[in-house]
Design an enzyme around this catalytic site. Structure first.
Site, PDB file in Angstrom:
ATOM      1  N   THR A 100       0.856  -1.187   0.000  1.00 46.31           N
ATOM      2  CA  THR A 100       0.000   0.000   0.000  1.00 46.31           C
ATOM      3  C   THR A 100       0.890   1.234   0.000  1.00 46.31           C
ATOM      4  OG1 THR A 100      -1.577   1.281   1.269  1.00 46.31           O
ATOM      5  CG2 THR A 100      -0.315  -0.318   2.517  1.00 46.31           C
TER       6      THR A 100
ATOM      7  N   GLU B  79      -4.971  -3.282   3.919  1.00 46.09           N
ATOM      8  CA  GLU B  79      -4.664  -4.011   5.156  1.00 46.09           C
ATOM      9  C   GLU B  79      -5.810  -4.923   5.608  1.00 46.09           C
ATOM     10  OE1 GLU B  79      -4.141  -0.911   4.485  1.00 46.09           O
ATOM     11  OE2 GLU B  79      -2.420  -0.052   5.524  1.00 46.09           O
TER      12      GLU B  79
ATOM     13  N   LYS C 131      -8.745  21.189  10.034  1.00 43.62           N
ATOM     14  CA  LYS C 131      -8.875  21.539  11.453  1.00 43.62           C
ATOM     15  C   LYS C 131      -8.991  23.047  11.558  1.00 43.62           C
ATOM     16  CE  LYS C 131      -6.632  17.336  11.807  1.00 43.62           C
ATOM     17  NZ  LYS C 131      -5.691  16.754  10.868  1.00 43.62           N
TER      18      LYS C 131
HETATM   19  P1  AMP Z   1      -6.325   1.408  -0.066  1.00 46.20           P
HETATM   20  O1  AMP Z   1      -5.520   0.664   0.917  1.00 46.20           O
HETATM   21  O2  AMP Z   1      -5.543   2.010  -1.167  1.00 46.20           O
HETATM   22  O3  AMP Z   1      -7.470   0.603  -0.563  1.00 46.20           O
HETATM   23  O4  AMP Z   1      -6.956   2.655   0.708  1.00 46.20           O
HETATM   24  C1  AMP Z   1      -7.759   2.489   1.833  1.00 46.20           C
HETATM   25  C2  AMP Z   1      -8.371   3.802   2.200  1.00 46.20           C
HETATM   26  O5  AMP Z   1      -9.298   4.228   1.196  1.00 46.20           O
HETATM   27  C3  AMP Z   1      -9.196   3.757   3.464  1.00 46.20           C
HETATM   28  O6  AMP Z   1      -8.403   3.846   4.615  1.00 46.20           O
HETATM   29  C4  AMP Z   1     -10.123   4.947   3.276  1.00 46.20           C
HETATM   30  O7  AMP Z   1      -9.488   6.146   3.639  1.00 46.20           O
HETATM   31  C5  AMP Z   1     -10.363   4.956   1.785  1.00 46.20           C
HETATM   32  N1  AMP Z   1     -11.636   4.320   1.436  1.00 46.20           N
HETATM   33  C6  AMP Z   1     -11.856   3.058   1.061  1.00 46.20           C
HETATM   34  N2  AMP Z   1     -13.153   2.843   0.775  1.00 46.20           N
HETATM   35  C7  AMP Z   1     -13.794   4.016   0.991  1.00 46.20           C
HETATM   36  C8  AMP Z   1     -15.143   4.458   0.876  1.00 46.20           C
HETATM   37  N3  AMP Z   1     -16.122   3.662   0.465  1.00 46.20           N
HETATM   38  N4  AMP Z   1     -15.406   5.738   1.195  1.00 46.20           N
HETATM   39  C9  AMP Z   1     -14.431   6.571   1.607  1.00 46.20           C
HETATM   40  N5  AMP Z   1     -13.148   6.226   1.720  1.00 46.20           N
HETATM   41  C10 AMP Z   1     -12.821   4.965   1.420  1.00 46.20           C
END
Ligand code: AMP
Length: 538
Positions: free
Chosen positions: A181, A326, A436
């Site tokens: 990631t 993860e 913030k």
């Molecule tokens: P990744 O590991 O690249 O899949 O990224 C994961 C991150 O994507 C999560 O920690 C969230 O911040 C974001 N994420 C995944 N699914 C969603 C969703 N449906 N809505 C908003 N953020 C999401």
């Protein structure tokens, strides 16, 4: 009870036993490729023999640099099936990141799609552990390349024996797959998926209130197979002998529309950018999507405007889901509960726009910075933390980050969320994207979603800009629809937001740009926006 190992071989075995006649389809380099699970199984056996012939040993990492294809699916089962680890390389990474992850994982073989060869040729002198390159295309010819030694996938398969006895005693706790990631700063972090994690994750996906896959479905994962195993869809769909459709190399929205129509796709999955692209095509050209029962959106929040457009213009619901690399990745999925059928449409949207309820098998909490649970009132924000059998307990060879993020037995997501009395999670922001302002938190996602409902707006991303008095204030970066490019004004956006948000949440500044930069997995790249428009901040 019996000590029965939960492995991907059990998934493969069932597909072979029950679904030999069911189809798998791929948009290959020279047209559509079609076969069935019986042929698929035979090719997975051949591939297992090929891997053995290349000298890989149990535990070795075998990498793929590939689009979503039937060959990639074969690798999904053959590599873990013989006890090796499927390492899916993200083809959109920068060269330095690609070098880092190949060396960090110590990949021994790379299977690469023919059109992606230049990516490896450019870094070949810096990847030390790779002993073989296998080129995947629909011919046996090997194109001119500086990689060595190279083989043709189809040639190797052709020559390999068609039978293979997959071990039935693999350790379920052993690594089956891995994925890096790149979400935050610093080097990419490796996540290892055990056989057990994939098995249990697939089971949860199969449940009706989650993805609810069945043999009668036709799935098309648009989310890349290098991104958290295409959200587990290839494993899950194989278990139920579901027809799988793979969009192949560089699919554009037009290609995807054609495939959904022609192959009668019932369920697909992708990030919002994909759904926006498809919607733009559908606004100009008619396609028959009557087979589809849902499109799963994850990776980033689905704007309400997008959800409504799909209901009203396409007739296919967008189903919101949430997860991370993860987390294998499914954590929550949003469907309304039965008694909500009596609720008004707007009340139902207020539920569907949330990321949903936790999958069976996982535990979640929402905590404040003292680690205490926040009230389940749908208003109080806190960090989402998760634990369960398909949640990573550590990062690969990275004890420092592991301690920081999973040290107390929970995965700390860095996602700031609310949880309501019905148990639905709403992702307000990543910790670093929250604005913030004077001690209050403003969700950039809320602002973006509201701005994207403006009829003149194609896309919008909101970032924090420094402010002397308030610390940070929101700034909106807006991409107008092409026809409004020259006429849209800052006041159009602010006036539109005025009756929808409280005054102190309104952006201090709106800028109009041609395009929002995207990350390697298709999300808004706010880091790049900050670098570009707020010098000194990333
Ligand atoms: P990744 O590991 O690249 O899949 O990224 C994961 C991150 O994507 C999560 O920690 C969230 O911040 C974001 N994420 C995944 N699914 C969603 C969703 N449906 N809505 C908003 N953020 C999401």
């Amino acid at each position: 009870m019996m000590n029965y190992p939960l492995t991907t071989n059990s998934i493969l075995k069932r597909a072979k036993m029950l679904y030999g006649k069911k189809e798998i389809v791929c948009r290959d380099y020279n047209g559509m490729f079609r076969y069935n699970y019986a042929r698929f199984y035979e090719r997975v056996c051949r591939l297992a023999n090929v891997l053995k012939g290349l000298g890989v040993q149990p535990g070795d990492r075998v990498a793929t640099l590939a689009w979503n294809s039937h060959r990639h699916l074969e690798l999904y089962f053959a590599i873990p099936g013989i006890g090796c680890v499927l390492h899916t390389l993200n083809l959109r990474l920068f060269q330095e990141q690609l070098i880092y992850i190949i060396n960090h994982a110590e990949d021994s073989v790379i299977f690469v799609d023919q059109d992606l060869l230049p990516l490896l040729e450019a870094i070949k002198d810096k990847i030390k552990t790779v002993r073989h390159f296998v080129i995947m295309s629909d011919t046996k010819e090997i194109p001119g390349t500086s990689l060595s030694p190279v083989y043709s996938y189809e040639d190797l398969l052709d020559k390999a024996p068609s039978q293979y006895e997959f071990p039935t005693d693999l350790d379920e706790w052993s690594a089956a797959a891995m994925c890096y990631t790149t979400a935050t700063t610093g080097d990419p972090k490796g996540v290892v998926y055990t056989h057990r994690a994939i098995f249990l994750h697939s089971m949860a996906c199969l449940t009706a209130d989650m993805m609810g896959l069945s043999e009668r479905d036709t799935v098309m994962p648009i989310v890349p197979m290098f991104h958290a195993n295409a959200w587990g869809m290839p494993f899950t769909a194989t278990w139920t002998g579901t027809k799988q459709v793979f969009p192949g190399a560089r699919p554009d929205p037009m290609v995807l529309c054609q495939l959904i129509q022609d192959e009668k796709v019932t369920l697909s999955a992708g990030v919002p950018t994909i759904w926006m692209g498809i919607l733009q095509v559908l606004e100009k050209q008619k396609f028959d999507f009557s087979s589809a029962r849902g499109f799963i959106n994850g990776g980033s929040a689905a704007p309400l405007a997008l959800m409504k457009a799909y209901d009203e213009k396409v007739g296919v619901p967008i189903i919101h889901a949430y997860g991370m690399t993860e987390t294998t990745p499914l954590v929550t999925l949003s469907r309304t509960k039965s008694y909500m059928d009596d609720w008004s449409l707007e009340q139902q949207y207020a539920v569907r726009i949330k990321q949903g309820v936790v999958a069976p098998g996982l535990e979640i909490r929402v905590v404040n910075d003292r680690g205490e649970d926040v009230p389940a009132d749908g208003k109080t924000m806190g960090e989402l933390i998760i634990r369960g059998p398909w949640i990573a307990g550590e990062y690969y060879k990275n004890p420092e980050k592991s301690k920081e993020c999973m040290g107390d037995g929970w995965l700390h997501t860095n996602d700031i969320v609310t949880i309501d009395e019905e148990g639905y999670i709403y992702i307000c922001d990543r910790t670093k994207d929250l604005i913030k302002s004077g001690g209050e938190w403003i969700s950039s996602v809320d602002l973006e979603n509201t701005i994207m409902a403006h009829p003149m707006v194609a896309e919008a991303a909101v970032i924090a800009m420094p402010h002397e008095k308030w610390d940070e204030r929101p700034m909106a970066c807006v991409v107008p629809k092409p026809e409004y490019k020259d006429s849209i004004k800052e006041e159009d956006i602010i006036d539109f937001l005025r009756d929808k948000m409280t005054k102190w949440m309104l952006p201090d500044k709106v800028i109009f740009i041609d395009e929002i930069p995207k990350t390697s997995v298709g999300k808004f790249n706010k880091k790049e926006l900050r670098q570009k428009y707020i010098p000194g901040k990333a």
